[in-house]
Motif scaffolding. Structure first.
Motif, PDB file in Angstrom:
ATOM      1  N   ASP A 178      12.874  -6.811   1.708  1.00 14.40           N
ATOM      2  CA  ASP A 178      13.448  -6.246   1.523  1.00 14.40           C
ATOM      3  C   ASP A 178      12.939  -4.609   1.079  1.00 14.40           C
ATOM      4  N   VAL A 179      12.123  -3.969   1.411  1.00 11.41           N
ATOM      5  CA  VAL A 179      10.696  -2.836   1.004  1.00 11.41           C
ATOM      6  C   VAL A 179      11.843  -1.546  -0.020  1.00 11.41           C
ATOM      7  N   VAL A 180      11.824  -1.106  -0.673  1.00 12.49           N
ATOM      8  CA  VAL A 180      12.256  -0.150  -2.042  1.00 12.49           C
ATOM      9  C   VAL A 180      10.931   1.054  -2.010  1.00 12.49           C
ATOM     10  N   ILE A 181      10.720   2.353  -1.603  1.00 10.68           N
ATOM     11  CA  ILE A 181       9.783   2.802  -1.645  1.00 10.68           C
ATOM     12  C   ILE A 181      10.576   4.091  -2.742  1.00 10.68           C
ATOM     13  N   ASN A 182       9.545   4.693  -3.211  1.00  7.69           N
ATOM     14  CA  ASN A 182       9.730   5.868  -3.737  1.00  7.69           C
ATOM     15  C   ASN A 182      10.742   6.476  -4.751  1.00  7.69           C
ATOM     16  N   GLN A 183      11.046   5.201  -5.503  1.00 11.34           N
ATOM     17  CA  GLN A 183      12.429   4.745  -6.238  1.00 11.34           C
ATOM     18  C   GLN A 183      11.457   4.808  -7.696  1.00 11.34           C
TER      19      GLN A 183
END
Length: 205
Positions: A178-183
């Motif tokens: 569940d990777v979320v980047i650049n938030q």
């Protein structure tokens, strides 16, 4: 003789260019990365001992826009604990023991795989990079000798999915989901507000 030299130059160039192109993917990924949020499963192996834990993490990468890196590891099992850093100090909060240990971050940066890859330097300035599988798996060998022998980074569907490190005293594997980047991440996350009644051991003084 000139024809031989020219042919050798062409063959050499054909071998070098794809390697640089493969390397460019992982270098660009970390150059463009500003933050990372994910669930994780961590496996630490030392000699015959293996310890598995899981939780959630938030990382703000040190770069030109954010002068300090931030790390937030919230371990939920097998024991509840938090490891938090604002780029200068590191807090280790053991919830069960009701104890917080505060350390200077500088003593960890050089020998911590996560701090090594999430800083403001391009990967190819710090590591010799070997492509194990283009855009899927890379091995990073530090140019400066230290506790970390090498780090392997895996990608799935264009996003980081696993960090594996071979260290002098064992191995570390961090599987991400569940990777979320650049938030945007609230900077308050990276400073621990010590709860009332908790013992504090401040090693920065």
């Amino acid at each position: 003789m000139l024809k031989t030299v020219s042919l050798w130059s062409i063959l050499t160039a054909s071998l070098v260019v794809p390697s640089l192109a493969n390397e460019a993917f992982v270098v660009k990924y970390f150059n463009d990365l500003t933050s990372l949020q994910a669930d994780f499963e961590q496996t630490v192996t030392q000699q015959k001992n293996k310890e598995i834990s899981d939780g959630i993490l938030q990382i703000r990468k040190k770069n030109g826009r954010d002068a300090t890196a931030g790390f937030y590891f919230n371990y939920t099992s097998p024991f509840e604990q938090k490891i938090i850093s604002n780029g200068q100090k590191l807090w280790h909060y053991d919830v069960d023991l009701e104890q917080v240990v505060i350390k200077n971050l500088a003593i960890f940066e050089q020998d911590s795989p996560m701090f090594m890859i999430f800083n403001d330097q391009p990967l190819n300035a710090q590591f010799a990079i070997k492509t194990l599988k283009n855009e899927q798996k890379y091995r990073l060998t530090p140019k400066k000798k230290g506790d970390v022998e090498f780090i392997e980074i895996e990608f799935k569907r264009g996003n980081i999915s696993n960090v594996y490190a071979k260290q002098a005293n064992g191995t570390l594997s961090l599987m991400l989901s569940d990777v979320v980047i650049n938030q945007n991440i609230n900077p308050n996350v990276f400073t621990l507000k010590v709860p009332k009644g908790v013992d504090v051991i401040d090693e920065t003084k």
